[in-house]
Motif scaffolding. Sequence first.
Motif, PDB file in Angstrom:
ATOM      1  N   ASN A   1      -9.178   1.047   5.227  1.00 39.65           N
ATOM      2  CA  ASN A   1      -7.957   1.210   4.358  1.00 39.65           C
ATOM      3  C   ASN A   1      -8.039   1.239   3.043  1.00 39.65           C
ATOM      4  N   PHE A   2      -7.189   2.262   2.406  1.00 35.17           N
ATOM      5  CA  PHE A   2      -7.025   2.363   0.962  1.00 35.17           C
ATOM      6  C   PHE A   2      -5.573   2.385   0.475  1.00 35.17           C
ATOM      7  N   LEU A   3      -4.838   1.199   0.566  1.00 35.48           N
ATOM      8  CA  LEU A   3      -3.233   1.348   0.528  1.00 35.48           C
ATOM      9  C   LEU A   3      -3.221   0.902  -0.899  1.00 35.48           C
ATOM     10  N   ARG A   4      -2.660   1.559  -1.528  1.00 35.00           N
ATOM     11  CA  ARG A   4      -2.267   0.888  -3.019  1.00 35.00           C
ATOM     12  C   ARG A   4      -1.017   1.644  -3.675  1.00 35.00           C
TER      13      ARG A   4
ATOM     14  N   ILE B   1     -12.941   6.095  13.877  1.00 29.24           N
ATOM     15  CA  ILE B   1     -12.365   5.328  12.847  1.00 29.24           C
ATOM     16  C   ILE B   1     -11.054   5.553  12.613  1.00 29.24           C
ATOM     17  N   TYR B   2     -10.201   4.434  12.341  1.00 29.63           N
ATOM     18  CA  TYR B   2      -8.856   4.565  11.906  1.00 29.63           C
ATOM     19  C   TYR B   2      -8.853   4.420  10.737  1.00 29.63           C
ATOM     20  N   ALA B   3      -8.456   5.547   9.885  1.00 27.44           N
ATOM     21  CA  ALA B   3      -8.340   5.701   8.352  1.00 27.44           C
ATOM     22  C   ALA B   3      -7.242   5.843   7.698  1.00 27.44           C
ATOM     23  N   LEU B   4      -6.667   4.976   7.000  1.00 26.03           N
ATOM     24  CA  LEU B   4      -5.233   4.998   6.494  1.00 26.03           C
ATOM     25  C   LEU B   4      -5.452   4.919   4.857  1.00 26.03           C
ATOM     26  N   CYS B   5      -4.420   6.028   4.134  1.00 22.01           N
ATOM     27  CA  CYS B   5      -4.467   5.634   2.908  1.00 22.01           C
ATOM     28  C   CYS B   5      -2.636   5.972   2.365  1.00 22.01           C
ATOM     29  N   ARG B   6      -2.536   5.275   1.187  1.00 14.77           N
ATOM     30  CA  ARG B   6      -1.222   5.376   0.812  1.00 14.77           C
ATOM     31  C   ARG B   6      -1.124   5.018  -0.533  1.00 14.77           C
ATOM     32  N   THR B   7      -0.229   5.732  -1.298  1.00 15.68           N
ATOM     33  CA  THR B   7      -0.150   5.464  -2.668  1.00 15.68           C
ATOM     34  C   THR B   7       1.442   5.330  -3.026  1.00 15.68           C
ATOM     35  N   THR B   8       2.082   4.178  -3.015  1.00 12.37           N
ATOM     36  CA  THR B   8       3.469   3.938  -2.918  1.00 12.37           C
ATOM     37  C   THR B   8       3.600   2.773  -3.543  1.00 12.37           C
ATOM     38  N   ASN B   9       4.624   2.524  -4.068  1.00 14.89           N
ATOM     39  CA  ASN B   9       5.278   1.379  -5.100  1.00 14.89           C
ATOM     40  C   ASN B   9       5.574   0.095  -3.935  1.00 14.89           C
ATOM     41  N   GLY B  10       5.369  -1.103  -3.819  1.00 18.71           N
ATOM     42  CA  GLY B  10       6.084  -2.178  -3.319  1.00 18.71           C
ATOM     43  C   GLY B  10       5.784  -2.189  -1.877  1.00 18.71           C
ATOM     44  N   CYS B  11       4.599  -1.619  -1.506  1.00 13.70           N
ATOM     45  CA  CYS B  11       4.320  -1.668  -0.087  1.00 13.70           C
ATOM     46  C   CYS B  11       2.962  -2.611  -0.007  1.00 13.70           C
ATOM     47  N   HIS B  12       2.717  -2.851   1.174  1.00 11.58           N
ATOM     48  CA  HIS B  12       1.495  -3.721   1.629  1.00 11.58           C
ATOM     49  C   HIS B  12       0.255  -2.832   0.946  1.00 11.58           C
TER      50      HIS B  12
ATOM     51  N   THR C   1       0.021  -2.010 -15.330  1.00  9.19           N
ATOM     52  CA  THR C   1      -0.252  -0.586 -14.678  1.00  9.19           C
ATOM     53  C   THR C   1      -0.530  -0.982 -13.211  1.00  9.19           C
ATOM     54  N   PRO C   2      -0.485  -0.200 -12.489  1.00  9.99           N
ATOM     55  CA  PRO C   2      -0.723  -0.284 -11.125  1.00  9.99           C
ATOM     56  C   PRO C   2      -2.188  -0.889 -11.005  1.00  9.99           C
ATOM     57  N   VAL C   3      -2.429  -1.857 -10.137  1.00  9.50           N
ATOM     58  CA  VAL C   3      -3.684  -2.112  -9.862  1.00  9.50           C
ATOM     59  C   VAL C   3      -4.446  -1.103  -9.134  1.00  9.50           C
ATOM     60  N   TYR C   4      -5.756  -1.015  -9.155  1.00  8.87           N
ATOM     61  CA  TYR C   4      -6.566  -0.085  -8.506  1.00  8.87           C
ATOM     62  C   TYR C   4      -7.081  -0.940  -7.272  1.00  8.87           C
ATOM     63  N   GLY C   5      -6.720  -0.667  -6.069  1.00 11.11           N
ATOM     64  CA  GLY C   5      -6.958  -1.305  -5.066  1.00 11.11           C
ATOM     65  C   GLY C   5      -5.994  -2.519  -4.618  1.00 11.11           C
ATOM     66  N   ASP C   6      -6.350  -3.511  -4.085  1.00  8.91           N
ATOM     67  CA  ASP C   6      -5.409  -4.415  -3.479  1.00  8.91           C
ATOM     68  C   ASP C   6      -5.453  -5.608  -4.656  1.00  8.91           C
ATOM     69  N   LEU C   7      -4.158  -6.166  -5.163  1.00  8.87           N
ATOM     70  CA  LEU C   7      -3.979  -7.234  -5.985  1.00  8.87           C
ATOM     71  C   LEU C   7      -4.495  -8.398  -5.514  1.00  8.87           C
ATOM     72  N   THR C   8      -4.211  -8.574  -3.938  1.00  7.64           N
ATOM     73  CA  THR C   8      -4.350  -9.993  -3.459  1.00  7.64           C
ATOM     74  C   THR C   8      -5.776  -9.850  -2.877  1.00  7.64           C
ATOM     75  N   MET C   9      -6.597  -9.031  -3.004  1.00  9.72           N
ATOM     76  CA  MET C   9      -7.898  -9.113  -2.630  1.00  9.72           C
ATOM     77  C   MET C   9      -8.265  -9.435  -1.136  1.00  9.72           C
ATOM     78  N   GLY C  10      -7.072  -9.279  -0.496  1.00  3.30           N
ATOM     79  CA  GLY C  10      -7.217  -9.514   0.966  1.00  3.30           C
ATOM     80  C   GLY C  10      -6.811 -11.097   1.139  1.00  3.30           C
ATOM     81  N   HIS C  11      -6.358 -11.759   0.221  1.00  2.00           N
ATOM     82  CA  HIS C  11      -5.924 -13.331   0.516  1.00  2.00           C
ATOM     83  C   HIS C  11      -4.288 -13.213   0.679  1.00  2.00           C
ATOM     84  N   GLU C  12      -3.951 -14.612   1.145  1.00  2.00           N
ATOM     85  CA  GLU C  12      -2.688 -14.903   1.482  1.00  2.00           C
ATOM     86  C   GLU C  12      -1.682 -15.137   0.331  1.00  2.00           C
ATOM     87  N   LYS C  13      -0.494 -15.520   0.518  1.00  2.00           N
ATOM     88  CA  LYS C  13       0.345 -15.580  -0.558  1.00  2.00           C
ATOM     89  C   LYS C  13       0.455 -16.937  -1.124  1.00  2.00           C
ATOM     90  N   LYS C  14      -0.316 -17.955  -0.653  1.00  2.00           N
ATOM     91  CA  LYS C  14      -0.369 -19.143  -1.351  1.00  2.00           C
ATOM     92  C   LYS C  14      -1.596 -19.276  -1.945  1.00  2.00           C
TER      93      LYS C  14
END
Lengths: 439, 344
Positions: free
Chosen positions: A211-214, A303-314, B149-162
């Motif tokens: 995954n590289f969803l950001r 390999i299941y490979a996903l990437c996304r560059t959108t706002n407000g998504c997971h 600015t948009p975070v590079y990667g994932d802000l939650t670093m894989g953790h839950e909301k609490k």
Amino acid sequence: MERDSSMKEIRTTTRRDFLKTSTVAASAAVSSMLDINRSVFAAGSDIIRVGMVGCGGRNTGAAAQALTADSGARLVAMCDIFMDRVKEKREILKKEKGEQVMVDDGHCFAGFDGYKRVIESSDVVLIANAAKFHPLHAMTAIQAGKHVFVEKPHGIDPAGIKLMQQAADLAKQKGLCLVSGLHSRYHEGYAETVKRIHDGAIGDVVAIEENFLREPYGIIERKPGLSELQWQCSTQYHFRWLSGDDVVQSLVHNLDRASWVMGNKVPVKCHGLGGRSSMVEPIYGDVFDHHSVVYEFENGVPIYALCRTTNGCHNDYSSVVLGSKGKADIMQCRIWGQTTWRWGGRCDPYQREHDVLFKAIRKGSPVNNGDYMARSTMITVMGQISCYTGKEVTWEQINKSDFYYPPKPEECRDDMEPPVKPGADGSYPVPKPGFTSMI
Amino acid sequence: MLLREQSAYSSGKAWSKHGLKMNRVVKYVAMLAISVVAFQCSDVPSEDRKLPKGYTETVTSKSGEKISFEMVLVPGGTFVMGSPKDEPGRRDDEGPQYKVRIDPFYLCTTETTIEFFLAYYEEMVTAKRQDTEVEQADRGDLDAVTGPTPVYGDLTMGHEKKHPAMGMTWYNAVTFCEWLSRKTGRKYRLPTEAEWEYACRAGTTNIFGFGNDPNQFADYAWYEANSDGEPHEVGKKKPNAWGLYDMWGNVREWVYDFYSPIVYREAAKQNPSVNPRGPAGGEVHAARGGDYNSAIKYLRCAARDYEDKWWRSGDPQMPKSKWWLPQMDFIGFRIARAIDPNDK
């Protein structure tokens, strides 16, 4: 008294490990040592001249890492499409690295051909610009007898990647260092996790999820006075002919790890899909904002490979390996299997890339990442093209192809027309799966 | 002042083994000369008893989610900041001990959570690259609050909301407070280092704030011995005597103050020091309370820490992001608020 242990760096281990490997490499490369020493330590000086091709944030970071890695390193030349970026980054680096930055105005170059002048002036060339140019610039530097650090991806199309492979082979012949910015390989925690997977910690690998969803890449206001070509170059991640799009740009890290886990094997085929869902305004150029690619190895492992560059998504940035007896998360350096395990160290792989590079130069034992850099990038290009065309793409097909995004990098001129242009509504043509054909 | 200089003493050993270099001492003293200012001391009611013991605030995110957090009254009072020379695990920057008077204030019972931080992020994130100097100049003007600015990667670093929000710079945490202030009409901010230690001690004078027995830590904290190497959901351990959770371990908490190893020396010249807020300038900010990976000595109420060069190492760019500390899952923050005349 020490500060909190959770902030410990482990650079010492890094160095020791490196010495071990480099000693082995040295004995295998005695013949090339003289070459290296001659080319680098000009007139017995212990100064290593460093040049920057590309003056974005990443290459500026790489320059700082290079100057940190070796106190004898001096930054001597810089180029970018834009002179203001060169000057701005020179000041930033001066502030950070002081006298190690010795770039006079005569060694600041702008435009597509600036790289030639930087290569002439340097012993080590740092390349991080639009990925379209990575193979040509690396090849030119190696032909000139210079050591190279080059960022990922190592090309954006089959023709470019083949050139990068040739550059890697030539570096080997000439005893020159070629270090890749695929930093996973320099991360000790990832390396230990992959080693444990290879040793059977999760049984047989069953599937890999990447995954590289950001969020979208930063967008830049279009300054008045910029030509269409300059505009595209200033926001290169949003143009396919410069960046190769997001499977190539982002998933290259993930797919490099996946290939590493699979013993540096390549998938035999893939099918992908993608499009533009949210980032549809002209400011986002002609790239897709989401892709998914399913790859398959010869032994059937997908390999299941996903990437996304959108706002407000997971968002998710992970490399998860599922095994018959457990699961590994490479980026967390964690394994859940018959025994659970977690790497406890810390590593700065970006700094380590340069520590390794400069130590190799000093020792005369070249480091060359050519065994994986072209392959991992080709895996991404294969997926990207499958997303654009909507067709299945095989490893054989992509390697037979000489497709490139025009114009060829060596044919780019500062006064040329860009290869893609906006239509009447300001938007750029984008690939249409099922209609677009590329290879 | 540059972060770079921090690296010279990033190991921490430099203080005790080699002492402080003279030029740096001079610099710190110069900063301190204009330092000790108080937050809102004139408006503060002298009688805590009239104030609500706490309140719940609810904000609505852009996507309509309601997020509530609890603020608890930290009563005003006087305490001894720092640690005595014979406290096990003590570092030199924890002394000399000095008397501090703290006005009452409100402090969040938990570390700021991922869901709370995401609400801010979703509203404020801006994909436009910002000019760092211009941004700096904008600070302080609530109408010109800039967003991360948009975070590079994932802000939650894989953790839950609490789970606690993590990996933001001090600047980002402060901008969160500005956003929250604008959203709620109440003035939120980071606690000062003195307020933080005072709240952690919760009226006690022992080493850990709940006693001197480190064996009790399993009840109060996620730390080296029980965290399994990762941060945990906030508020799952016992609170301290004033109802504050996770003051020890889980994530480190940014505080308002710049870090200075000699700030106590200066502050100790006043008796008591009233609402101290640290040096007027500095290179890095202080962060308190240790994290999920900390050994017990770093969980002492008096233990101090500050941004290390390492914290920026996940960002390979230069200039480095002023908003994010990529992959640094051990640094977060907790919000505070001064009493205002409307609190009755």
